[in-house]
Design a protein around this motif. Structure first.
Motif, PDB file in Angstrom:
ATOM      1  N   UNK A  26       0.961  -1.333   0.031  1.00  0.00           N
ATOM      2  CA  UNK A  26      -0.975  -0.160  -0.285  1.00  0.00           C
ATOM      3  C   UNK A  26       0.675   1.248   0.004  1.00  0.00           C
ATOM      4  N   UNK A  27       1.855   1.340   0.928  1.00  0.00           N
ATOM      5  CA  UNK A  27       2.333   2.537   1.181  1.00  0.00           C
ATOM      6  C   UNK A  27       3.893   2.423  -0.220  1.00  0.00           C
ATOM      7  N   UNK A  28       3.836   1.448  -1.055  1.00  0.00           N
ATOM      8  CA  UNK A  28       4.724   0.938  -1.778  1.00  0.00           C
ATOM      9  C   UNK A  28       4.410   2.292  -3.612  1.00  0.00           C
ATOM     10  N   UNK A  29       2.467   1.442  -3.556  1.00  0.00           N
ATOM     11  CA  UNK A  29       2.037   2.173  -4.166  1.00  0.00           C
ATOM     12  C   UNK A  29       1.503   3.500  -4.722  1.00  0.00           C
ATOM     13  N   UNK A  30       1.346   4.574  -3.330  1.00  0.00           N
ATOM     14  CA  UNK A  30       1.522   6.209  -3.397  1.00  0.00           C
ATOM     15  C   UNK A  30       3.228   6.276  -3.554  1.00  0.00           C
ATOM     16  N   UNK A  31       4.007   5.927  -3.487  1.00  0.00           N
ATOM     17  CA  UNK A  31       5.121   5.986  -4.220  1.00  0.00           C
ATOM     18  C   UNK A  31       5.965   6.379  -5.415  1.00  0.00           C
ATOM     19  N   UNK A  32       5.026   4.683  -6.441  1.00  0.00           N
ATOM     20  CA  UNK A  32       4.994   4.844  -7.467  1.00  0.00           C
ATOM     21  C   UNK A  32       3.702   5.409  -7.978  1.00  0.00           C
ATOM     22  N   UNK A  33       2.441   5.778  -8.342  1.00  0.00           N
ATOM     23  CA  UNK A  33       1.999   6.374  -7.898  1.00  0.00           C
ATOM     24  C   UNK A  33       2.145   7.347  -9.315  1.00  0.00           C
ATOM     25  N   UNK A  34       3.111   7.975  -8.698  1.00  0.00           N
ATOM     26  CA  UNK A  34       3.027   9.556  -9.387  1.00  0.00           C
ATOM     27  C   UNK A  34       4.114   9.210 -10.717  1.00  0.00           C
ATOM     28  N   UNK A  35       4.719   8.023 -10.556  1.00  0.00           N
ATOM     29  CA  UNK A  35       5.625   7.322 -11.627  1.00  0.00           C
ATOM     30  C   UNK A  35       5.020   6.567 -12.460  1.00  0.00           C
ATOM     31  N   UNK A  36       3.128   6.860 -12.586  1.00  0.00           N
ATOM     32  CA  UNK A  36       2.631   6.418 -13.589  1.00  0.00           C
ATOM     33  C   UNK A  36       2.419   4.248 -13.397  1.00  0.00           C
TER      34      UNK A  36
END
Length: 656
Positions: A26-36
């Protein structure tokens, strides 16, 4: 937006681990969402149990086969359904050759626990039949780090874009591993560090020296100052050694994680070396990966390749087996080199590590593709550059550059990111060796490539464009081309500001860095009002980040305090200079450079006795910095006339 699905398979005995892993994703989703990228974790307990007309496990199996990544966790038992899900994932990958990427995680047993026979058989079959080695973990931090390393490495292939990431986005500082500024793990919770004798010895020495220094200072006896200075100098050296060891251990961990997920079968020798590393035994890694055995196997692999070339029908499979073995042996040379660099008791460790790297490169050069050779040359060049062997590094980078230019001419979309990376490193090398014209040439070429990449995919490459503009800003500042430096810094800052508006958690650290760099430029060109505005903005960001994650961000906050303290000194505002110096020392009293500003701010306020105590305490360590500051203050004209005698007294004190 690309969706990445991670299926997590395990029995109920690892419920807490599954919950921890689910939170991590869930936390990685937040990190990578801005990267597409959207990253989702799916577990059997997340699905409804209503009747679908088929076996429930069959529904799970369909989800497994459709996933991008499958993680199978075990501890004491090999659950029937977890084994089935692993086999489903493996079968699907054999068919698709693309997904799911499958990894096995096994939690370490604690005293009194035993693994069942089914798990033993599964592990034996996994190693013998598939050549796959599992990820051992004893703590949540170890589990998280294993997965994040794999995710960061395989996102390009999962996404279908081989150039999504350029290099390594991890940082290791003060014993904390972070990704894009987000804390992932602490080295003290990772067995390869926590059980490493060199690491433990350095930590113990640092703790002992801190205690001794505090005890000596508490006496208040002035005659003990030389002893304090001596111990401070020793402490500084121990901290530098610890920082280097942390970086090298983590680098070796990255390489091991990479080979576990590379698809190359893990040999028995490599498995033993990995186990030694996980126990903190770097010397054992070096002994197992001895050059005599690797060279003998390499000769056999070359023989098999040559035999395969002579056969018409069965030769292709023999050649491929030989090439696969060669790749594995080249990896062993790299592991040996990195393990050697963590063995501080070996005086020839750098020389021996270089020899291992070179043996691996020659093995690749003789048997494998130019693309694989380029990657190996880049890694070795970076190793040499990090160890300040710039002459040797340049030779390897130049050969790498020639290969990348040929490959990029044929397929620019695939190879231009690699070309930009080697040019960027060469540019940095030339800047470090004061070859500024050549450095600028490399950096400008990198910027041109990255502008093209941004035009095609801004979401992925804009941060890289800002990064090279920042590098050019530093270069132009160092060569006193201040207008050009300002232009580059402003361009980088604008990109980071736009990115931070969408995702502050990821890009605010970069924005603060850009503001700080531009603020320093304005300070050096005496645009104090502009400098103060930018430095205060960077300070605000770093305070906010440090409040949420102090271990990662407090070192940056200390540097921000240091910059502001010197800025106010340069303007003659000694009270504010003192305030920021004291704030920085509060966050980290071991960042001794900040005491140059604190001592000066006290001295120039007329508080001679307080200033003298600091000058004496750090005389041996910071003497040159103290004297250099005085010369700078004279040039800036900020020393009050009534304090000039005090400054001269301190200069004489420092010169004794």
């Amino acid at each position: 937006m690309k969706n990445i699905t991670v299926f997590l398979a395990s029995s109920d005995e690892l419920k807490n681990d599954r919950n921890s892993f689910h939170s991590l994703v869930a936390s990685l989703d937040e990190i990578f969402e801005p990267r597409g990228y959207r990253i989702r974790c799916r577990r059997w307990e997340d699905f409804s149990a209503f009747c679908t007309g088929s076996r429930t496990q069959d529904d799970y199996n369909r989800i497994v086969r459709a996933s991008d990544i499958c993680i199978c966790m075990f501890h004491r038992k090999a659950g029937e359904y977890t084994i089935e899900e692993f086999n489903q994932a493996l079968d699907e990958y054999v068919k698709s050759q693309s997904h799911p990427k499958t990894f096995v995680y096994i939690r370490a047993l604690i005293e009194g626990e035993m693994e069942d026979e089914a798990l033993k058989r599964f592990k034996e079959d996994l190693f013998d039949r598939v050549g796959h080695y599992w990820c051992n973990y004893a703590t949540d931090d170890a589990m998280k780090l294993h997965f994040v390393m794999q995710l960061e490495r395989i996102i390009p292939s999962v996404s279908g874009n081989a150039s999504v990431t350029e290099g390594n986005h991890f940082k290791i500082e003060n014993g904390v591993v972070s990704l894009y500024g987000h804390k992932i793990a602490e080295l003290d919770n990772l067995s390869f560090a926590a059980e490493n004798p060199e690491y433990l010895s350095l930590k113990e020495s640092i703790a002992r020296l801190n205690t001794e220094i505090a005890r000596l200072r508490a006496t208040g006896v002035a005659e003990l100052q030389p002893m304090i200075d001596e111990k401070q100098a020793e402490l500084y050296k121990k901290r530098e050694s610890l920082n280097r060891l942390e970086s090298r251990l983590f680098d070796l961990a990255l390489s091991i994680n990479k080979l576990i997920g590379s698809g190359t079968p893990v040999s028995e020798r490599k498995r033993l070396a990995i186990e030694m590393f996980e126990r903190g035994n770097s010397k054992g890694v070096v002994e197992i990966l001895n050059e005599k055995d690797i060279a003998a196997d390499a000769a056999q692999a070359r023989k098999e390749i040559e035999q395969g070339k002579l056969l018409v029908d069965s030769g292709r499979s023999l050649i491929e087996a030989g090439l696969q073995k060669t790749r594995s042996l080249a990896e062993e040379y790299v592991l040996r080199a990195k393990a050697l660099m963590t063995d501080y008791a070996e005086p020839r460790r750098f020389e021996l590590a270089c020899h291992a790297y070179e043996q691996g490169i020659e093995l690749i050069r003789a048997n494998l593709s130019e693309e694989e050779l380029a990657k190996s040359l880049f890694e070795y060049g970076h190793f040499l550059q990090t160890n300040k062997r710039y002459d040797l590094a340049e030779v390897r980078y130049r050969e790498n550059l020639d290969i990348c230019q040929r490959l990029a001419a044929i397929s620019p979309q695939v190879y231009e990111p690699d070309l930009a990376m080697v040019q960027n490193n060469l540019g940095t090398l030339y800047e470090d060796t004061r070859r500024y014209g050549e450095s600028e040439e490399m950096f400008l070429s990198v910027m041109e490539i990255r502008r093209r990449l941004v035009a095609a995919n801004p979401q992925v490459y804009e941060p890289d464009l800002a990064g090279i503009q920042n590098n050019l800003g530093i270069l132009y500042k160092d060569t006193q081309r201040y207008e050009d430096s300002e232009k580059m810094y402003l361009s980088a800052m604008e990109i980071y500001r736009r990115l931070a508006a969408v995702n502050p958690q990821v890009y605010e650290p970069d924005l603060a860095m850009a503001q700080s760099n531009l603020g320093t430029l304005y300070k050096d060109t005496r645009r104090y009002e502009d400098s103060e505005k930018l430095c205060l903005s960077a300070m605000e960001i770093r305070r906010r980040l440090a409040a949420a994650n102090p271990q990662v961000y407090e070192p940056y906050l200390v540097r921000a305090c240091n910059n502001l303290s010197f800025l106010f000194l340069a303007q003659g505002n000694f009270e504010e200079a003192e305030r920021y110096a004291r704030e920085g020392a509060k966050y980290d009293s071991t960042h001794h450079t900040i005491y140059t500003n604190l001592a000066a701010s006290l001295l120039l306020q007329g508080r001679y006795a307080e200033a003298e105590e600091i000058y004496l305490r750090y005389k041996e360590e910071l003497k040159e910095d103290f004297l250099s500051d005085f010369e700078d203050f004279y040039q800036r004209g900020i020393i009050p006339p009534e304090r000039e005698d005090d400054v001269e007294r301190i200069k004489k004190l420092l010169s004794k």
